[in-house]
Design a protein around this motif. Structure first.
Motif, PDB file in Angstrom:
ATOM      1  N   PRO A   1       7.169   0.758   7.422  1.00  0.00           N
ATOM      2  CA  PRO A   1       6.653  -0.204   7.031  1.00  0.00           C
ATOM      3  C   PRO A   1       5.425  -0.917   6.202  1.00  0.00           C
ATOM      4  O   PRO A   1       6.046  -2.342   5.826  1.00  0.00           O
ATOM      5  N   LEU A   2       4.834  -0.185   5.789  1.00  0.00           N
ATOM      6  CA  LEU A   2       3.476  -0.262   5.284  1.00  0.00           C
ATOM      7  C   LEU A   2       3.623  -0.118   3.921  1.00  0.00           C
ATOM      8  O   LEU A   2       2.375   0.009   3.613  1.00  0.00           O
ATOM      9  N   VAL A   3       4.701  -0.213   3.286  1.00  0.00           N
ATOM     10  CA  VAL A   3       4.503   0.329   1.570  1.00  0.00           C
ATOM     11  C   VAL A   3       4.227  -0.110   0.913  1.00  0.00           C
ATOM     12  O   VAL A   3       3.807   0.174   0.299  1.00  0.00           O
ATOM     13  N   ALA A   4       4.636  -1.242   0.626  1.00  0.00           N
ATOM     14  CA  ALA A   4       3.711  -2.217   0.364  1.00  0.00           C
ATOM     15  C   ALA A   4       2.158  -2.397  -0.100  1.00  0.00           C
ATOM     16  O   ALA A   4       1.250  -3.176  -0.843  1.00  0.00           O
ATOM     17  N   ASP A   5       1.874  -1.606   1.366  1.00  0.00           N
ATOM     18  CA  ASP A   5      -0.450  -1.362   1.232  1.00  0.00           C
ATOM     19  C   ASP A   5      -0.431   0.095   0.655  1.00  0.00           C
ATOM     20  O   ASP A   5      -1.530  -0.148   0.189  1.00  0.00           O
ATOM     21  N   ILE A   6       0.380   0.366   0.139  1.00  0.00           N
ATOM     22  CA  ILE A   6       0.051   1.868  -0.929  1.00  0.00           C
ATOM     23  C   ILE A   6      -0.096   1.252  -2.144  1.00  0.00           C
ATOM     24  O   ILE A   6       0.679   0.949  -2.676  1.00  0.00           O
ATOM     25  N   PRO A   7      -1.087   1.795  -2.296  1.00  0.00           N
ATOM     26  CA  PRO A   7      -2.096   1.726  -3.517  1.00  0.00           C
ATOM     27  C   PRO A   7      -1.212   2.728  -4.701  1.00  0.00           C
ATOM     28  O   PRO A   7      -0.407   3.807  -4.873  1.00  0.00           O
TER      29      PRO A   7
END
Length: 228
Positions: A171-177
Motif C-alpha cells: 500500500p505504501l508504493v507511492a512513497d518509494i523513491p
C-alpha cells in the motif's frame, strides 16, 4: 519451479494485531472491537503458502529480540521455514495493527522495529543466500524504508539471471523513491498488486489498463497480476 528451487523472502515478517470492528471510528472517536487476534503476518503468509504447497521456503529478513521477534521465530519454525539472518539484539520486530471493518476492508497502521534498520553486512548475507533457480519475493514495505530500500534494490539488481523476482509493491508504493523502485521493477519477473496500488503506480483506474502500463516497466516477458 525445479526440485532445488526455493521461495526466499527478502521482506518483513512482523507481528499482526488484527482487530475486527463494525466500522472505522471518526477522527478522535472510539469503537469497540468484536474480535482480536495476534499472529505472525506480513511476508509470513507468502512463506506459509509456499511450504503448504510443498516448496522449500526461507526467510531472509530481519527479526529482533522481544515478544514480537519470538512470535515470528516460533511461527516460522512451526511451518519448517528457515531463517538466514541472526536475531538482532538491539530491538524487537515491528508490528502492524489491522482494522477489519464490517465490509471486510482492511486498514493498517504499521510500526517498524529493527526490521527497518538493515546493515550493509546483512544485505550482503541476504544476497549470498540466494541460489540459482530460487524465487525471490520482495515487498514494497522493505523498499519504502529509508535505510533498507537502497540496500534491497541493490540486492535485487545484482541477482543472477536465473533467479526469478516476484514483487509486491504494497500500500505504501507511492512513497518509494523512484531511484529505489524503478531498478526493482526493471528486474521483476512477476508483479502482484491490487487495483489501488496499480493506480498509484500508473494513474490508471482500470485494472487492465494499469496492468498494461506496468508490463512496460518490467523486464521482457514479465507477468503482471492486478487484483480487482
Amino acid at each position: 519451479m525445479t526440485a532445488r528451487s526455493r521461495v526466499v523472502l527478502a521482506g518483513n515478517v512482523i507481528a499482526d494485531l488484527v482487530i475486527e470492528v463494525p466500522a472505522l471510528p471518526e477522527r478522535g472517536g472510539d469503537v469497540i472491537g468484536t474480535r482480536t487476534e495476534l499472529y505472525a503476518g506480513g511476508g509470513f503468509n507468502t512463506l506459509t503458502a509456499a511450504r503448504r504447497l510443498g516448496a522449500e521456503a526461507v526467510y531472509a529478513g530481519l527479526h529482533g529480540s522481544g515478544p514480537y521477534g519470538d512470535l515470528v521465530r516460533s511461527s516460522l519454525a512451526a511451518e519448517d521455514i528457515g531463517t538466514v539472518l541472526r536475531a538482532r539484539t538491539d530491538g524487537d520486530t515491528g508490528f502492524c495493527v489491522a482494522l477489519v471493518d464490517g465490509g471486510g476492508e482492511r486498514t493498517f497502521v504499521t510500526s517498524f522495529g529493527v526490521d527497518a534498520r538493515m546493515t550493509p553486512e546483512e544485505a550482503r548475507t541476504i544476497a549470498g543466500s540466494v541460489r540459482g533457480g530460487d524465487l525471490l519475493q520482495v515487498s514494497g514495505y522493505g523498499l519504502v524504508m529509508e535505510v533498507n530500500g537502497p540496500l534491497l534494490a541493490e540486492v535485487v539488481t545484482d541477482l543472477a539471471e536465473d533467479v526469478r523476482v516476484c514483487f509486491d509493491p504494497a500500500p505504501l508504493v507511492a512513497d518509494i523513491p523512484a531511484a529505489v523502485l524503478d531498478p526493482v521493477l526493471a528486474r521483476t519477473d512477476w508483479l502482484s498488486c491490487n487495483a489501488r496500488e496499480a493506480e498509484l503506480m500508473t494513474s490508471q483506474a482500470d485494472p487492465r489498463a494499469a496492468a498494461e502500463v506496468l508490463r512496460g516497466r518490467l523486464r521482457a516477458g514479465a507477468g503482471v497480476l492486478v487484483r480487482a
